[in-house]
Design a protein around this motif. Structure first.
Motif, PDB file in Angstrom:
ATOM      1  N   ILE A 251      -4.485  -6.285  -0.212  1.00 10.76           N
ATOM      2  CA  ILE A 251      -3.710  -6.365  -1.588  1.00 10.76           C
ATOM      3  C   ILE A 251      -2.922  -7.177  -1.439  1.00 10.76           C
TER       4      ILE A 251
ATOM      5  N   SER B 225       2.106 -10.949  -4.249  1.00 11.66           N
ATOM      6  CA  SER B 225       3.193 -12.358  -4.649  1.00 11.66           C
ATOM      7  C   SER B 225       2.317 -13.022  -5.516  1.00 11.66           C
TER       8      SER B 225
ATOM      9  N   HIS C 212      -0.976 -13.762   3.557  1.00  7.71           N
ATOM     10  CA  HIS C 212      -0.011 -14.491   5.276  1.00  7.71           C
ATOM     11  C   HIS C 212      -1.459 -14.471   6.151  1.00  7.71           C
TER      12      HIS C 212
ATOM     13  N   ASN D  75      -3.812 -11.667   8.224  1.00  4.83           N
ATOM     14  CA  ASN D  75      -4.884 -11.515   7.217  1.00  4.83           C
ATOM     15  C   ASN D  75      -6.011 -11.897   7.172  1.00  4.83           C
TER      16      ASN D  75
ATOM     17  N   SER E 242      -8.462 -11.602   5.358  1.00  5.88           N
ATOM     18  CA  SER E 242      -8.804 -12.415   3.959  1.00  5.88           C
ATOM     19  C   SER E 242      -8.072 -13.671   4.034  1.00  5.88           C
TER      20      SER E 242
ATOM     21  N   THR F 193      -4.516  -1.428   6.096  1.00  5.41           N
ATOM     22  CA  THR F 193      -5.201  -1.796   7.269  1.00  5.41           C
ATOM     23  C   THR F 193      -6.409  -2.908   7.129  1.00  5.41           C
ATOM     24  N   SER F 194      -6.347  -3.279   7.863  1.00  2.00           N
ATOM     25  CA  SER F 194      -7.406  -4.416   8.076  1.00  2.00           C
ATOM     26  C   SER F 194      -9.255  -4.951   7.956  1.00  2.00           C
ATOM     27  N   GLY F 195      -9.526  -5.535   7.208  1.00  2.00           N
ATOM     28  CA  GLY F 195     -10.822  -5.479   7.388  1.00  2.00           C
ATOM     29  C   GLY F 195     -12.108  -6.067   8.654  1.00  2.00           C
TER      30      GLY F 195
END
Ligand SMILES: Cc1cc2nc3c(=O)[nH]c(=O)nc-3n(C[C@H](O)[C@H](O)[C@H](O)COP(=O)(O)O)c2cc1C
Length: 203
Positions: free
Chosen positions: A35, A38, A56, A59, A61, A90-92
């Motif tokens: 998500i 920005s 960032h 992340n 992603s 949460t992170s993937g």
């Protein structure tokens, strides 16, 4: 001229926060979603649609997008709180956050979420390093609406999300924001000259 404290400046800058968007990515068969708030339109030329978004470096992603040069940016409806919680808290890295979220591969091979307000499939045209994050400028190569194939509902704004998220999420949201701010505070002055791999040297 009034002297503003950093917190007052930050609150003023919050007026520039974007709608809440879901960003999906894919690299070597690994898919992910996160998500962001920005994202902005980055072109005034109708025939050259572009968007940009700051992501960032901590992340997952970030690395998927940096290494694949592709992402899909989804505007969300203002009732999609659960999706924001699933992708944005949460992170993937450790788990597949898109399992159970209906989606299909888009024209770039990046997941397109079935349920959203609209989506923009993007190929990275350039990047800018901020020290703590990368701003990805994307050429929009394909666009669509949600499952109904027409815009329905209202776009999720950052204000609407902050004001109406379930009370039990608020503590976690604020802790994640503070952690991201601490990460960014340490790295924001360490800006690197990054030349995007897709760009040709002038000459
Ligand atoms: C409302 C909201 C807005 C966010 N905005 C951003 C953003 O603009 N940039 C960013 O890097 N992370 C942002 N995040 C945090 C990421 O979505 C979050 O760190 C996510 O867990 C990253 O997932 P990943 O590690 O699987 O990529 C936001 C989260 C929320 C809930």
């Amino acid at each position: 001229m009034p002297i503003l404290q950093p917190d007052q400046i930050y609150q003023l800058l919050r007026n520039l926060t974007s709608p809440v968007v879901a960003i999906t990515s894919e690299r070597g068969g690994k898919r992910n979603g996160m998500i962001a708030d920005s994202a902005v339109r980055a072109s005034i030329v109708p025939a050259i649609p572009r968007v940009s978004v700051y992501i960032h470096k901590f992340n997952y992603s970030h690395d998927l997008i940096f290494e694949s040069g592709r992402y899909v940016l989804h505007l969300l409806r203002d009732d999609q709180f659960e999706l924001i919680h699933r992708l944005g808290f949460t992170s993937g890295r450790a788990r597949d956050k898109l399992a159970g979220v209906p989606h299909r591969p888009g024209t770039l091979g990046v997941p397109v979420l079935d349920d959203c307000y609209a989506h923009f499939e993007c190929r990275v045209a350039n990047v800018m390093d901020t020290g703590s994050s990368t701003c990805f400028l994307g050429d929009v190569v394909a666009v669509g609406h949600g499952a109904a194939d027409r815009p329905s509902g209202t776009v999720m704004t950052a204000d609407h999300f902050r004001a109406n998220m379930p009370a039990e999420w608020r503590g976690e949201y604020e802790a994640l924001l503070r952690a991201a701010q601490a990460y960014a505070a340490e790295r924001s002055r360490d800006i690197r000259p990054v030349v995007w791999s897709g760009l040709q040297a002038p000459g």
